[in-house]
Design an enzyme around this catalytic site. Structure first.
Site, PDB file in Angstrom:
ATOM      1  N   ASN A   1       0.849  -1.043   0.157  1.00 55.39           N
ATOM      2  CA  ASN A   1      -0.138   0.347  -0.327  1.00 55.39           C
ATOM      3  C   ASN A   1       1.507   1.223  -0.071  1.00 55.39           C
ATOM      4  OD1 ASN A   1      -1.895   2.046   0.311  1.00 55.39           O
ATOM      5  ND2 ASN A   1      -2.462   0.577   1.903  1.00 55.39           N
ATOM      6  N   ASP A   2       1.350   1.573   1.136  1.00 56.85           N
ATOM      7  CA  ASP A   2       2.189   2.361   1.265  1.00 56.85           C
ATOM      8  C   ASP A   2       3.625   3.133   0.088  1.00 56.85           C
ATOM      9  OD1 ASP A   2       0.792   3.601   3.623  1.00 56.85           O
ATOM     10  OD2 ASP A   2       1.915   3.385   4.597  1.00 56.85           O
ATOM     11  N   VAL A   3       3.961   1.676   0.033  1.00 54.74           N
ATOM     12  CA  VAL A   3       5.125   1.717  -0.976  1.00 54.74           C
ATOM     13  C   VAL A   3       4.921   1.996  -2.387  1.00 54.74           C
ATOM     14  CG1 VAL A   3       6.376   0.522   0.305  1.00 54.74           C
ATOM     15  CG2 VAL A   3       4.863  -0.689  -1.242  1.00 54.74           C
TER      16      VAL A   3
END
Lengths: 480, 159
Positions: free
Chosen positions: A405-407
């Site tokens: 997700n965040d990456v």
């Protein structure tokens, strides 16, 4: 005695070469072997030294019992642990290393100060530096033990230790108070108190305070930051071993302990850099909490989400040439790596180019994805690091994101007030189609929404990573 | 081993420099403690003004022994220099290897076993020995488990 010191020296050199070789893929395994050999030499030399120093009393029965029990447990732990649980295992082993240093310091102090009758201060008996190193060993060892256990719990997602940051009220004041009282009691132990019971009481108190400090320092840090914490604690356990070296006057311990201490710090820095955060920012903790509490609920609404399923994904995969797979923590949790390889094998047989894009902080440990994919026999040369693959996304037909997700959050590139602004990400949004296999739209570790989910070229495939991929594989097979 | 180590000179230069410093320090310490004329006299003056003439020779001998670097200082030299070696050892590590490296370094920190062995050196029923015994077990689990896990992590790259 000379040859014993030569053996220690040899062990130190082997440790240096061991760590050196561990840092290159080709030689890493050999490096580990060198370190093992060094450890064996060190243990044999140390036993010989004890036999020479105490010719009358040396009695190895206790030691041998301990070595046998410890080795048996070690082998059991090392052999039975699943690949998925290795990060936790490293945390736990690290805690045991810290515990050993703590116990050595306690045992030494107990032997010299409490079991031996004299009315002197520790500084008088052990010399000031001896007293200080014992206390430091207790301090660092104690923090390492409980810190590692908390990290272990957070990584495992255990019930007693939630993955989320725990922010106590006045936590900085509490930690400060604990540190101050530890220092005060340490001073009393070293230079003031002479009575046995006083010393024993204070020693126990300091030990308990250090153990508490380890918990206090790690609970405010979220689960995904645990790799950094473990690396730092690993560095601490090295320093604790080094302090033990000062306590018993052994240079080998000082050398190898400080090697581990220094290399651990460097590794910690490298990890922080990969997340574009400072070590301080990680250690203060609470990352992602503010965001979630202020406007999280409002921001998490997505307006333009398109979803897809296994059948559609399989159909899309029928007409592609270049596929990039982006694994994340979701793949690790679902143990989807074998299914992923199976899917990649089918695609490769059809002449599709399949590459894996590995973000440096994907998963719960640096290199976590590499380990899992290697376990599933994914060829090493299909794995690409972020910088090597980022300019290939614009030529990619489909990027399949598995539980990351965040990456892959494009906010890191352009939204200046985002907490992850500036973090290097994988530019998956540039590929023609992005398929995100994820159980829900819930935010990742940073607690922020991901505009990628509602991008025009993005399709959400709501499923457990493993089941989703397995279904796709089935569809692919039936199409063929 | 040395040959392949020399193949990446840039990174090893630092290590060799640090190791030279390291052994240089030990060597200088050895030489200075063996000859050590100056500080010997200075210390002799400081220490034995009262006994003055009678035992000048003895005082000089004692002072010469005093100039031997105390173990603490040797330890600090070694500590500091190994920290530099540690910094130099790890500059560029591919992210793939971060976990195995962490795990390997963790196993190495089990070197505290040497201290644990010292603490459990006699088989006498005292609390100190019991603590030492537990320390041996903990350190041994750390070592054996650590190296095994590291090896298992690394086996997967062999291809």
């Amino acid at each position: 005695m000379t040859w014993i010191h030569l053996a220690y020296m040899l062990a130190s050199v082997l440790f240096i070469f061991g760590i050196k070789r561990l840092a290159t893929v080709r030689t890493a395994r050999q490096g580990n072997m060198l370190a093992m050999a060094a450890m064996l030499i060190a243990v044999i030399a140390s036993l010989s030294e004890l036999a020479i120093l105490y010719p009358q009393h040396f009695d190895p029965r206790l030691i041998l019992t301990g070595v046998v029990i410890g080795s048996a447990i070690g082998v059991w732990a090392g052999v039975t642990v699943e690949a998925k649980a290795m990060p936790e295992m490293v945390a736990l082993l690290n805690g045991l290393g810290g515990a050993a240093s703590l116990l050595v310091a306690l045992s030494y102090f107990y032997e010299k100060m409490i079991e031996t009758a004299h009315a002197k201060t520790a500084a008088a008996v052990l010399l000031p530096e001896g007293a200080v190193s014992v206390i430091l060993s207790v301090l660092i060892g104690g923090v390492t033990v409980t810190g590692s256990v908390v990290a272990f719990g957070k990584l495992q997602g255990a019930k007693w230790m939630p993955d989320k940051p725990i922010l106590l009220p006045f936590r900085h004041a509490i930690s400060g108070g604990v540190v101050a009282s530890t220092l005060l009691f340490s001073y009393l132990i070293s230079f003031q108190v002479t009575s046995r019971w006083g010393l024993l009481f204070l020693l126990l108190l300091v030990t308990l305070l250090c153990l508490a400090l380890g918990v206090l320092l790690v609970i405010p840090i979220g689960g995904a930051d645990m790799p950094v914490v473990i690396s730092l604690l690993n560095s601490y356990s090295g320093l604790a071993a080094s302090m033990t070296g000062f306590v018993i006057g052994n240079n080998l311990l000082i050398i190898s302990g400080s090697l581990v201490g220094a290399s651990g710090i460097i590794l910690t820095m490298i990890m922080c850099k990969a997340m574009n955060r400072s070590l301080l920012n990680v250690l203060v903790g609470g990352f992602g909490m503010e965001e979630a509490s202020t406007g999280g609920a409002k921001k998490q609404e997505y307006t333009n989400v398109k979803s897809t399923d296994a059948e559609e994904l399989a159909q899309m995969l029928d007409a592609v040439e270049r596929v990039v797979i982006v694994p994340g923590y979701g793949m690790a949790v679902a143990q989807a790596q074998h299914a992923v390889r199976e899917m990649a094998d089918i695609l490769k047989k059809r002449g599709v180019s399949v590459k894996y894009a590995i973000h440096p902080v994907a998963g719960r440990m640096p290199g976590h994805m590499n380990v899992l994919l290697a376990e599933a026999d994914v060829p090493y040369d299909e794995l690409f690091e972020m910088d090597d693959i980022n300019n290939e996304f614009s030529n990619t037909d489909i990027s399949i994101i598995i539980g990351a997700n965040d990456v892959v959050n494009p906010e890191a590139l352009d939204k200046k007030d985002s907490p992850i602004y500036g973090m290097p990400i994988l530019h998956v949004h540039e590929s023609r189609v992005v398929v995100i296999i994820k159980r829900s739209l819930s935010p990742g570790y940073a607690g922020i929404p991901n505009p990628l989910f509602e991008a025009d070229n993005a399709l959400m495939f709501f499923a457990d990573a493993r089941k989703g991929i397995e279904d796709t594989v089935r569809e692919l097979k039936s199409n063929a | 081993m040395l040959m392949s180590a020399l193949s990446s000179p840039a990174r090893l230069r630092g290590i060799f420099a640090a190791m030279c410093l390291f052994f240089g320090a030990l060597f200088t310490y050895g030489v200075s403690s063996a000859s050590a004329p100056k500080p010997a006299k200075a210390a002799a003056k400081k220490e034995a003004p009262a006994k003055a003439k009678a035992s000048t020779k003895q005082a000089t001998v004692e002072a010469a022994q005093n100039t031997t670097l105390p173990p603490l200082m040797v330890g600090l030299y070694i500590f500091l220099l190994s920290i530099f070696v540690g910094f130099e050892l790890i500059t560029k590590v591919p992210p793939t290897l971060h976990t195995p490296l962490m795990s390997g370094a963790n196993a190495i920190s089990g070197i505290t076993i040497v201290g644990a062995l010292y603490c459990a050196r006699f088989t006498t029923p005292t609390i100190a020995k019991a603590l030492g015994f537990v320390a041996v077990i903990c350190a041994m689990i750390n070592i054996v488990g650590g190296f095994l896990v590291t090896d298992r992590l690394l086996q997967k790259f062999k291809k």
